[in-house]
Design an enzyme around this catalytic site. Structure first.
Site, short mmCIF file in Angstrom:
data_model
loop_
_atom_site.label_atom_id
_atom_site.label_comp_id
_atom_site.label_asym_id
_atom_site.label_seq_id
_atom_site.Cartn_x
_atom_site.Cartn_y
_atom_site.Cartn_z
N HIS A 121 0.84 -1.19 0.00
CA HIS A 121 0.00 0.00 0.00
C HIS A 121 0.88 1.25 0.00
O HIS A 121 0.48 2.31 -0.49
CB HIS A 121 -0.91 0.03 1.23
CG HIS A 121 -1.99 -1.02 1.20
ND1 HIS A 121 -1.78 -2.30 1.68
CD2 HIS A 121 -3.27 -0.99 0.75
CE1 HIS A 121 -2.89 -3.00 1.53
NE2 HIS A 121 -3.80 -2.23 0.96
N ASP A 172 -4.41 -6.53 -8.07
CA ASP A 172 -4.73 -5.73 -6.90
C ASP A 172 -4.70 -4.24 -7.29
O ASP A 172 -4.14 -3.86 -8.31
CB ASP A 172 -3.73 -6.02 -5.77
CG ASP A 172 -4.31 -5.76 -4.39
OD1 ASP A 172 -5.40 -5.15 -4.30
OD2 ASP A 172 -3.67 -6.14 -3.40
#
Length: 361
Positions: free
Chosen positions: A188, A260
């Site tokens: 992230h 993702d």
């Protein structure tokens, strides 16, 4: 097919079919509704999109109405505290707790009950099970979210979780291929690097994914991680060597490959949204996710559309992806009637969660 889903006869826009989008707010914007009407592959929902279960149900119904055809509606419900739904959903044990228990039947029961609660609010895809091994105790990615460090244990429990979700009428999504190994960086924030060789992957990280593929998992989500021993240039989610070479050809996966969120720091710090979307699809991804930055959506779709028109995608591969996406979308809506909202946090589910936690004491 679910009676809440209308049936369109016109074909999907083949570029929109290659995306799954997240959005802000608790209702559909006109732009998202237009994408859905054109054939968007799926929508990813997050806690920011609803403040009540009734609101969540109304949102999923509006997504289906806008799409007018089978569409994936995904959400994170792993159990535990980090990537799980709050009350009134049942507070399920984490993957780490289930791993310590090591009981296949309990894992399958939990996943089946999870699926029932997700179907009650209109979700048909769970971004789980997570099959990464917890081999680095400092890993922010795998701590509490992994079934453990033993590849065979994670394979058994992951397969059980997959069976439970699908028997409960919800699509599973094995993640994050090919595994985060002993990397410590959270994708992230930035790009993790895992120095594992192919031999290491085959003996450890790939074991749970091979089991999931063998069991018929319908979707696999890729990891934003660099494996320089295998592809020194491209993160796994953008690597043809890893996606087409390892996942498709070596493991013989024929389901949908889901990249993702391309807005994560691991990718966004190095690629623009258009370049990332084009590269991941050229590498072998079926559906690219853009979940947290709406300003990246239109440029990414435009870049893929332009690349398609320029002939940068092989027709056979493009059509094979569309066939896989259509198959999974249809599969996502083959369940029966929607369970009542009263199944959320019902006594049966709370007792199951309590029984597992009591066994761990």
């Amino acid at each position: 097919m679910n009676t809440e889903t209308l049936s369109k006869t016109e074909p999907r826009d083949s570029v929109l079919a290659r995306f799954m989008l997240g959005f802000d707010g608790d209702s559909l914007s006109s732009e998202l509704a237009e994408y859905l009407a054109g054939g968007l592959g799926g929508v990813a929902l997050y806690p920011r999109n609803f403040s009540s279960v009734q609101g969540l149900l109304e949102l999923t119904l509006s997504i289906r109405r806008a799409a007018g055809r089978p569409v994936m509606i995904g959400i994170d419900q792993e159990g535990g505290t980090r990537f799980a739904l709050r009350e009134p959903f049942t507070a399920w044990p984490s993957a780490a707790e289930l791993g310590r228990l090591g009981d296949v039947e309990s894992v399958e029961q939990v996943a089946r009950a999870m699926a029932t609660e997700l179907r009650a609010v209109g979700c048909n895809l769970n971004f789980a099970p997570m099959l990464d091994l917890h081999v680095n105790p400092e890993s922010a990615v795998t701590k509490d979210r992994s079934f453990g460090s033993d590849p065979k244990l994670v394979a058994r429990l992951g397969a059980a979780f997959d069976r439970g979700l699908r028997s409960g009428g919800v699509l599973s999504c094995a993640k994050h291929f090919p595994g985060h190994g002993d990397a410590a960086v959270d994708p992230h924030l930035d790009l993790p690097v895992f120095a594992g060789t192919m031999e290491r992957l085959e003996s450890a990280e790939l074991v749970p994914f091979a089991a999931a593929v063998a069991a018929g998992a319908p979707l696999v989500m890729t990891a934003h991680i660099l494996l320089p021993q295998i592809d020194p240039e491209n993160p796994a989610s953008l690597s043809r060597t890893i996606l087409d070479g390892v996942l498709r050809r070596h493991l013989r996966f024929d389901g949908v490959i889901l990249a993702d969120d391309l807005g994560m720091g691991a990718i966004a710090k190095r690629y623009g949204p258009g370049a990332a979307a084009v590269q991941t699809l050229r590498a072998g991804t079926d559906i690219a996710m853009l979940c947290h930055d709406w300003s990246a959506v239109a440029p990414a779709i435009s870049a893929v559309r332009n690349a398609r028109q320029e002939g940068r995608f092989e027709d056979d591969e493009w059509n094979a992806s569309l066939n896989r996406i259509e198959r999974v979308c249809i599969q996502s809506e083959l369940t029966g009637s929607r369970p009542s909202l009263e199944t959320l946090g019902c006594e049966e589910h709370r007792l199951l969660a309590k029984k597992i936690r009591d066994q761990l004491r």
